[in-house]
Design an enzyme around this catalytic site. Sequence first.
Site, short mmCIF file in Angstrom:
data_model
loop_
_atom_site.label_atom_id
_atom_site.label_comp_id
_atom_site.label_asym_id
_atom_site.label_seq_id
_atom_site.Cartn_x
_atom_site.Cartn_y
_atom_site.Cartn_z
N ASN A 1 -64.36 -23.75 -35.56
CA ASN A 1 -64.19 -22.37 -35.98
C ASN A 1 -63.16 -22.23 -37.09
OD1 ASN A 1 -65.95 -20.39 -34.59
ND2 ASN A 1 -65.24 -21.52 -32.81
N ALA B 1 -77.85 -12.52 -37.87
CA ALA B 1 -79.11 -12.77 -37.15
C ALA B 1 -78.89 -12.86 -35.63
CB ALA B 1 -79.75 -14.07 -37.64
N GLY B 2 -77.64 -12.75 -35.21
CA GLY B 2 -77.33 -12.98 -33.79
C GLY B 2 -77.54 -11.76 -32.90
N GLN B 3 -77.32 -11.98 -31.61
CA GLN B 3 -77.57 -10.94 -30.61
C GLN B 3 -76.60 -9.76 -30.72
OE1 GLN B 3 -80.05 -10.43 -28.15
NE2 GLN B 3 -80.97 -11.88 -29.55
N ILE B 4 -75.32 -10.04 -30.94
CA ILE B 4 -74.36 -8.93 -31.05
C ILE B 4 -74.69 -8.09 -32.28
CG2 ILE B 4 -71.93 -8.31 -31.43
CD1 ILE B 4 -71.16 -10.77 -29.75
N ASN C 1 -65.56 -15.63 -30.96
CA ASN C 1 -64.51 -16.30 -30.18
C ASN C 1 -64.19 -17.71 -30.68
OD1 ASN C 1 -63.87 -14.27 -28.36
ND2 ASN C 1 -65.81 -14.59 -27.30
N GLY D 1 -72.78 -13.41 -38.94
CA GLY D 1 -73.61 -13.69 -37.77
C GLY D 1 -74.71 -12.66 -37.63
N HIS E 1 -57.99 -12.53 -25.98
CA HIS E 1 -59.31 -12.19 -25.45
C HIS E 1 -59.84 -13.43 -24.73
CE1 HIS E 1 -63.29 -10.75 -24.83
NE2 HIS E 1 -63.80 -11.71 -25.58
#
Length: 328
Positions: free
Chosen positions: A106, A14-17, A132, A12, A188
């Site tokens: 997922n 390229a993602g925000q996190i 998640n 991931g 979580h």
Amino acid sequence: MAKPAKRVAVTGAAGQIAYSLLFRIANGDLLGKDQPVILQLLDLPQAQGAVKGVVMELDDCAFPLLSGVVITDDPKVAFKDADVALLVGARPRSKGMERKDLLSANAEIFTVQGAALNEVASRDVKVLVVGNPANTNAYIAMKSAPDLPKKNFTAMLRLDHNRALSQLAAKSGKPVASIEKLAVWGNHSPTMYPDFRFATAEGESLLKLINDDVWNRDTFIPTVGKRGAAIIEARGLSSAASAANAAIDHVRDWVLGTNGKWVTMGIPSDGSYGIPEDIIYGVPVVCENGEYKRIEGLEIDAFSREKMDGTLAELLEERDGVAHLLKN
């Protein structure tokens, strides 16, 4: 003599996190200020351009510890000889999507990634699942990697742990760094159980200091459980920087140790605390010499048992929801 570089895979990318995570890894926050790293970045084919842009920025920081970067859409390239794998990318829930659809979408991602880790990663790879539903995604990856030790697979409960620490510090007026022996049990998700029955601040029992069962039940537990939703409500976007920070905390402590301090990790159950084996469940641990060790023998009162069983029921439902997609 410089240490040989460690390979850190991030999905991931390229993602925000990841955008909050990669610069800190390259700065030495994850594995130490004397440990060179090679970043191995995985994202979908359509995100490769965005990943290249992030790598341009990484280059422009001229981090002394960043020894190299790999950009790929192939898990077998991303996980090749990886010492650490941060599985951040996951299928987000879209409007009108049922939870079971999210689980199966997922499961597809994490069976492939688990199998790739099994094939090409270091045998000592430390895997943290952030995407998640993190606990069940970690379970899927673990079950898809039969040749790797189960203990290598963990899920991120550290964000919940840090959120709970912050709430306890605000309520007690004690510095956040002084709070010890906090536990967060379970999934979580909003069903998790933050438990400060054993916690101390500057040697004092927090339970005695706060002395407010109603606050614990009606404010503290729901605030920690629903914090992610509150941030989306306020910011219009999900928590990215705090999630990245928690991922750094989780892996850094696992690798470099906690000096006897309790932290929370989602780890495969060994059957203790009434949690069936292999379920990835948040428990208090200490870390030393690159290994985590669960805190054993804690007394579980009736209220805690009810909370721990509630979050377990959700995890069992998720496990059963993906069972048909797993080979073993």
